[in-house]
Design an enzyme around this catalytic site. Structure first.
Site: not given
Lengths: 570, 463
Positions: B108, B184
Site C-alpha cells: 500500500t 511487508t
C-alpha cells in the site's frame, strides 16, 4: 444598533438577534474508566516525565469520498516535525501508532450509553469507528478514532428545549508541551483516554445562553456518575456565526465563565470583517487583486534595528515585501479591542509559515519603522500611494510560505469571514489556529469491525441512568433548596452524599446542602481531609435530637470539629 | 444498475429492507427507525460484516449502522455517489535524472478504500504516485509496472519467478535502479529468493513497503518510497536490498541485505532487522545513502545480469518443538517433499524420537538441512552428541543461514539438481551472503528495555 461594551452582561437578546448570532457547543468530557479506549493502558494522573521520544511527520490523505480536507493541506504546508514524549507507565505501542487498536473498551461504551440516554438521543444500532484526521500532530496516527452513539437528542435549558445534534465516543488527544518554529512537542499520557463529545444545535441566542448550555451539560454529566471530574477533564469548543458570517470554532475553552466574552467578541469580529469586506469592495478590489507584487527587501531590512527581522536576516534569512494594491488603511481595520485585520494576517504567518517570533510582520498601516524606511521599501517593491505593503522575514522557504499566506488571508477578507478554528485569548478575543475542517476529514477505520449494540446493552444503560436532570433538580427545589444550591450540589459529584445523607439526618435540607456543597468544599480547599465526611458521619452527627433546629453556622461548627479531631471517625 | 451494484455488499434482512423501501446505495435518505430519525447517505456494506444493519453516512461524515428490523420508513432524497480517486498528475521527466522502474506486487504505497471488503486497494500509476508523493520527481524519472496485486502472503514460486524475470528484463533495458513494492509480511522471503534468482546485478534492486497503510497521515509509506527511490537512483550498492524504517521515528531508513533480513515485529515501523550482521547502509533525505560497510557489490556500467529463476516448491520448514512426534517428518516424506529445513533448538538440535524418521527421509532421497530457531548464531553440531548423531543421519548443518532463507535457497537449488553431493555443495556455497564467515560482535544486538543504560540511550536518541 447599540453595541454592548466589554462591561456588559452579554445577554442583550435584541442586539444578538439583530446580527443573527448562532452559537452552539461541543463539550468534550473524559469518562471515568480505568483503561484507555483502544488498549489496556491505565488512565493515570498526568506527568511531565518521559522515558523516550519519537519523531513523526504527517501527510494529508484522501477522505473516503475522495477529497483532501482543507485543514490537512494547511497543516502540511507548516512542515512540522512532531515529537512525542513517551512514559512507559501510560503509553504502549498502540498510542505510538506502532500497533493496531485492540477492541473498543466496553466500560467506556456502557458509560457513554448512559449519557446518550440522558440526552434523549436517537440511538444507533451499530457503531462504526471513524478516523477523524488531525494533522496538527496532536494524535500520532494523524487521526482520532471516534464513533457516534446517537443523534437528534435534546436537553432543557432554562425551560427551553435545546437540540443535541450528536453524542460521540472518542479518544482524547496529546497534551502540547511546546510549538516553536517547525517543531511541535507533545506529551502522550492523556492520549486515548475515553471521551464523550456532546454537540448541541446552534440555538444559543446570546453569549450567556451558550454558557448556560455548558452548565446544564456539566450538571447532566455529573449526575450521570460516569464521567471523570476535576481540572483538565472537560473542554468546550464553541461554534459562532452571525448573518453573512461563517462558522468559527473556538477550541478547547476550559472554563465555562470564559464562554460569554469569547462568543461576544467573535460575533463582533465577524461583523467587523463583513464591514471591512464592504470597504474593500468599495475600492473595487477583486479576488485577483493580491495575485502578484512582492520583492526581496533583505537589504532594506539590514538597515533596520528590529527585534525580530534583524535577527532573522542576521541568521541568513531573507525579507520580502508584499504589495497589496489599493489596500492602504485596510490592515488597520479594527476587529476587536486589541486586534486588527493585520493581526489576522500575522496569525496566518505565525501558524502556517512558522514565523513565530513576534512581531512577525510589519505593514504600512503601522508606520513605527519610520516614514523614510517605508519610502525605500515602497520604492523597492513598486508600491503606489494607495497601496499597502506587508514585510515578512525569516528562512527563505518560510518567507515564501508567508508571502503566499498574506495573499490568501487578504483574498479571504474579500470573501468575508473565513471558516476557522480559533484559540481563546485571555481577554476574550481569539486568534487563528487552523482552517476549519469539514466532513472530508472522516474516514472509516478499517482496523476495527463495526460494533453491534443489542437490546441488553440499551436496557443496562437505561437501568444505570439516573432520573432526568430536571426531575432531580425539581425534587431538590421542592425541598426548599435555592437555584444556587442546586447548582452548587451539581458543581461536583458530591450531590450523592446529599441524597444518601438526607433520609438519615434531621437537618433542614438547605442546611445539609450548605454543608455538603459549600462548607466541605471550603474545608477541602483549606487542606482538611474531607474524605471521611460520608453519610455515616453525617448521620452520627445530625441523626438525632435537636439537629433539626441547627443553623448553618452551628451545624458547620460541629462538622469542622468532627473532622479535625477524628472523634466520630469509624 | 444491477442489483449487486444497487445493494452493494448487502445480504439477508438488510438487503430486504432496502428493497422493501426502494432505496439503494449512494442514495441520500431520511430514515425513521424505532429509535428515531436519521438523515444520511446509504453506504455499501462491507461483505464481512453482518447482514442485519444498514450503514448511513451522516452529514457530519460519521457512519452509523441502523438495525434493518427496526426501520419503519425510508424516503430517498436523491443520489450522491462518491468519486474516490487519488489525484493524478503527470510525472515530470528530466533527462538529467536517473531512470528507475517501480515494479508492483502489492502493498500500500498509495491506496484507496474498497467498500466491499473494507480493505485498502493499492493505487499505483506514476501519476497517482506523483499526486501523493511529489518528492519522487526530485529524485528520478519513474516508470511503473504492476506485476501483481496480492497481499504478500499470497506470493509464491510463480510470482517469484515472474518478478525475477521482470527485474532482469528491466536491467537489460538499461534502467539505473529498480524498486519493488511489496507487502511487508513476506518481503524478506522474496528478497532472499531474488538474491538467488537475479545474480550479479549491475544496479540496486530495492524492496520497499509500509507498515502503516498509505491512507493514514502517519504512514511510513511515503518516506520509505522516497528512501527506496533515492537508493535505486543514486546509491552504488548493486545488491538486492530491503529498504524500510530504521527506528520507528521518521528519521532514516536502513538498507538490509536480502538474505540477512527478517521482519521481527508484527506491527512496528521498526520491524526489519539485519540478523547476525549489520545493515549495508543508512538512507535519509538529508544525507542520501550512507554506507555502514564497504564489502558490498558496486554499481557497474554494463547491463549483464544472470537470471537463474528456478524453484522446486517441494520443500518445507519444520519448526521443531519439544515433544514433536516423528510422523510430522514422515508425513512430509510420504507427500513427496524433496527438501526439509529444520529450525532446531539451540545449536541445531531435535529430540531422539525424530531420528528414525529423519533417517527414513534421508534414505528416501530427501535433503535435510539444519538451521537455528534462535535466528542469531550458527548451527554447531559437534558440541553435543545430539548434533553428531544428527549429522550421522545425514542432516546437513546450514551454518548461519536464516530458516526462511535456507528454505528459499533449498527450493532454488532443487530447481537445478537433486544430486545429493551437488545439492550440498550448492547449499554450502554462498551466493549473496546468505552464509557469512563471521558474526561481528555487534551482529547480535537486541537492546533490553528497563536497563538503566538502555533507558538513558532511549531518552537521548529518538526511538
Amino acid at each position: 444598533m447599540r453595541e454592548p461594551d466589554s462591561a456588559n452582561s452579554f445577554d442583550d437578546l435584541e442586539f444578538y438577534a439583530a446580527i443573527g448570532l448562532q452559537c452552539g457547543l461541543e463539550v468534550h468530557r473524559q469518562l471515568a474508566t480505568e483503561h484507555k479506549l483502544f488498549c489496556a493502558c491505565p488512565v493515570r494522573p498526568y506527568s511531565p516525565l518521559y522515558d523516550a521520544e519519537i519523531l513523526r511527520h504527517m501527510r494529508p490523505t484522501l477522505s473516503e469520498l475522495g477529497e483532501y480536507d482543507p485543514t490537512a493541506l494547511m497543516e502540511f504546508k507548516t512542515r512540522k516535525q512532531i515529537i512525542y514524549r513517551l512514559n512507559r507507565d501510560t503509553v504502549c505501542t498502540y498510542e505510538m501508532d506502532d500497533a493496531p487498536p485492540f477492541a473498543l473498551n466496553r466500560d467506556a461504551l456502557e458509560r457513554a450509553l448512559v449519557v446518550a440516554i440522558m440526552l434523549n438521543l436517537n440511538l444507533v444500532d451499530e457503531l462504526h469507528v471513524a478516523r477523524k484526521q488531525y494533522l496538527d500532530g496532536s494524535i500520532p496516527t494523524g487521526f482520532q478514532r471516534t464513533c457516534i452513539l446517537g443523534v437528534g437528542g435534546r436537553i432543557t435549558v432554562n425551560g427551553r428545549r435545546i437540540g443535541v445534534r450528536q453524542l460521540g465516543l472518542e479518544e482524547d488527544a496529546c497534551r502540547e508541551v511546546s510549538d516553536v518554529g517547525h517543531t511541535r512537542t507533545f506529551l502522550t499520557d492523556r492520549l486515548s483516554i475515553p471521551l464523550i463529545e456532546v454537540v448541541t444545535e446552534s440555538q444559543a441566542r446570546t453569549p450567556v445562553e451558550a454558557a448556560e448550555f455548558a452548565r446544564v451539560i456539566r450538571r447532566l454529566c455529573h449526575l450521570s456518575g460516569v464521567v471523570r471530574t476535576g481540572l483538565g477533564t472537560v473542554r468546550q469548543d464553541v461554534n459562532v456565526s452571525i448573518h453573512g458570517g461563517s462558522r468559527v470554532e473556538i477550541k478547547g475553552v476550559p472554563r465555562i465563565r470564559q464562554i460569554p466574552p469569547l462568543v461576544h467578541y467573535e460575533a463582533l469580529r465577524q461583523k467587523a470583517l463583513l464591514e471591512a469586506r464592504e470597504a474593500a469592495k468599495a475600492r473595487g478590489l477583486g479576488p485577483d487583486a493580491f495575485d502578484e507584487g512582492d520583492e526581496d527587501v533583505t537589504a532594506e531590512v539590514r538597515r533596520l534595528d528590529h527585534p525580530v527581522f534583524s535577527q532573522a536576516v542576521a541568521e541568513g534569512g531573507r525579507a520580502r515585501a508584499v504589495v497589496l494594491r489599493r489596500c492602504a488603511g485596510l490592515l488597520a481595520w479594527p476587529l476587536g479591542p486589541t486586534r486588527t485585520l493585520a493581526s489576522e494576517v500575522s496569525d496566518r504567518v505565525r501558524v502556517v509559515a512558522c514565523l513565530d517570533r513576534l512581531p512577525n510582520i510589519a505593514h504600512t498601516d503601522d508606520p513605527s519603522l519610520g516614514q523614510a524606511w517605508w519610502r525605500e521599501v515602497r520604492a523597492r517593491a513598486g508600491a503606489a500611494d494607495g497601496d499597502a505593503v506587508v514585510v515578512v522575514a525569516g528562512p527563505r522557504q518560510d518567507v515564501a510560505t508567508a508571502v503566499e499566506e498574506v495573499r490568501i488571508r487578504m483574498r479571504e477578507a474579500l470573501a468575508g469571514v473565513p471558516r476557522e478554528t480559533r484559540r481563546a485569548l485571555p481577554n476574550g478575543e481569539t486568534a487563528f489556529e487552523r482552517v476549519l475542517p469539514g466532513p472530508d476529514r472522516m474516514y472509516p477505520d478499517t482496523d476495527l469491525p463495526p460494533v453491534a449494540l443489542n437490546d441488553d446493552d440499551f436496557e443496562r444503560a437505561r437501568a444505570r441512568a439516573p432520573a432526568p436532570l430536571e426531575e432531580v433538580e425539581a425534587r431538590w427545589r421542592g425541598l426548599g433548596l435555592s437555584r444556587a444550591q442546586v447548582d452548587a450540589l451539581l458543581f461536583t459529584d458530591r450531590f450523592r452524599l446529599f441524597d444518601e445523607a438526607l433520609p438519615r439526618v434531621r437537618l433542614r435540607p438547605t442546611v445539609l446542602a450548605y454543608l455538603v456543597a459549600d462548607f466541605l468544599t471550603g474545608l477541602g480547599r483549606d487542606g482538611v481531609d474531607v474524605g471521611r465526611a460520608d453519610a455515616d458521619l453525617l448521620a452520627s452527627l445530625y441523626g438525632s435530637g435537636t439537629a433539626g433546629t441547627l443553623t448553618q453556622k452551628e451545624a458547620a461548627a460541629q462538622l469542622r470539629e468532627a473532622l479535625s479531631d477524628g472523634r466520630h471517625a469509624p | 444498475m444491477s442489483g449487486d451494484e444497487r445493494w452493494k455488499g448487502y445480504r439477508g434482512p438488510a438487503r430486504e429492507a432496502l428493497i422493501r423501501f426502494g432505496v439503494g446505495v449512494w442514495e441520500d435518505v431520511w430514515l425513521r427507525s424505532r429509535k428515531g430519525e436519521f438523515r444520511g447517505l446509504v453506504l455499501p456494506r462491507n461483505e464481512t460484516a453482518d447482514d442485519r444493519h444498514v450503514v448511513l453516512k451522516l452529514e457530519t461524515g460519521y457512519n452509523v449502522g441502523i438495525a434493518a428490523d427496526s426501520i419503519l420508513d425510508v424516503v430517498s432524497k436523491g443520489r450522491r455517489e462518491a468519486h474516490y480517486h487519488i489525484p493524478e498528475r503527470e510525472f515530470p521527466t528530466d533527462p538529467d535524472k536517473p531512470r528507475v522502474t517501480l515494479l508492483g506486487t502489492g502493498g500500500t504505497i498509495a491506496s484507496r478504500l474498497d467498500y466491499r471488503t473494507g480493505a485498502v486497494i493499492p493505487a499505483f500509476s506514476p501519476g497517482e504516485l506523483y499526486g501523493s508523493v511529489p518528492e519522487l520527481a526530485d529524485i528520478c524519472n519513474l516508470r511503473t509496472e504492476k506485476l501483481y496485486a496480492v497481499f504478500s502472503e499470497n506470493m509464491g514460486p510463480e510470482q517469484w519467478i515472474g518478478l525475477a524475470t521482470a527485474v532482469a528484463r528491466e536491467i537489460e533495458s538499461g534502467v539505473d535502479g529498480i524498486v519493488i513494492g511489496h507487502g511487508t509480511d513476506t518481503m524478506h522471503h522474496t528478497a532472499a529468493v531474488l538474491s538467488f534468482m537475479v545474480q550479479d546485478p549491475p544496479v540496486p534492486i530495492v524492496m520497499v513497503g509500509s507498515q502503516r497503510s498509505s491512507d493514514r497521515p502517519s504512514s511510513d509509506a511515503a518516506l520509505n518510497l522516497i528512501h527506496a527511490a533515492l537508493t535505486a537512483a543514486r546509491s552504488d550498492i548493486a545488491e538486492v536490498l530491503v529498504c524500510m524504517f530504521g527506528p520507528t521515528s521518521d528519521r532514516y531508513g536502513l538498507l538490509h541485505r536480502g538474505t540477512r533480513v527478517r521482519k521481527m515485529h508484527s506491527s512496528s515501523r521498526s520491524t526489519f532487522r539485519t540478523i547476525g550482521d549489520i545493515p549495508v547502509a543508512l538512507v535519509s533525505r538529508e544525507e542520501g545513502v550512507r554506507p555502514l560497510r564497504r564489502d558490498y557489490r558496486k554499481r557497474r556500467k554494463d547491463r549483464r545480469v544472470r537470471l537463474d529463476a528456478v524453484f522446486d516448491d517441494r520443500v518445507g520448514i519444520v519448526y521443531y518443538y519439544p515433544g514433536m512426534k516423528p510422523d510430522v517428518v514422515d508425513a512430509l516424506v510420504e507427500r513427496g517433499y524433496r527438501g526439509i529445513v529444520i529450525a532446531g533448538t539451540g545449536l541445531g538440535h531435535v529430540n531422539k524420537p525424530l531420528y528414525p524418521a529423519l533417517r527414513r527421509a534421508v534414505d528416501a532421497g530427501v535433503h535435510v538441512f539444519m538451521t537455528v530457531q534462535t535466528l542469531w548464531g550458527y548451527v554447531q553440531m559437534y558440541v553435543y552428541d545430539t548434533g553428531r548423531d544428527l549429522m550421522d543421519l545425514g542432516v546437513v548443518p546450514a551454518a548461519n543461514m536464516l530458516p526462511e532463507v535456507a528454505y528459499m535457497k533449498l527450493g532454488w537449488v532443487l530447481g537445478h539438481t537433486h544430486d545429493r553431493d551437488e545439492v550440498r555443495r550448492l547449499m554450502r556455497t554462498p551466493v549473496a551472503n546468505e552464509v557469512t564467515p563471521r558474526e561481528p560482535p555487534d551482529g547480535y544486538l537486541v537492546l533490553q528495555g528497563g536497563l538503566p543504560e538502555v533507558e538513558r540511550f532511549l531518552k537521548k536518541h529518538r526511538m
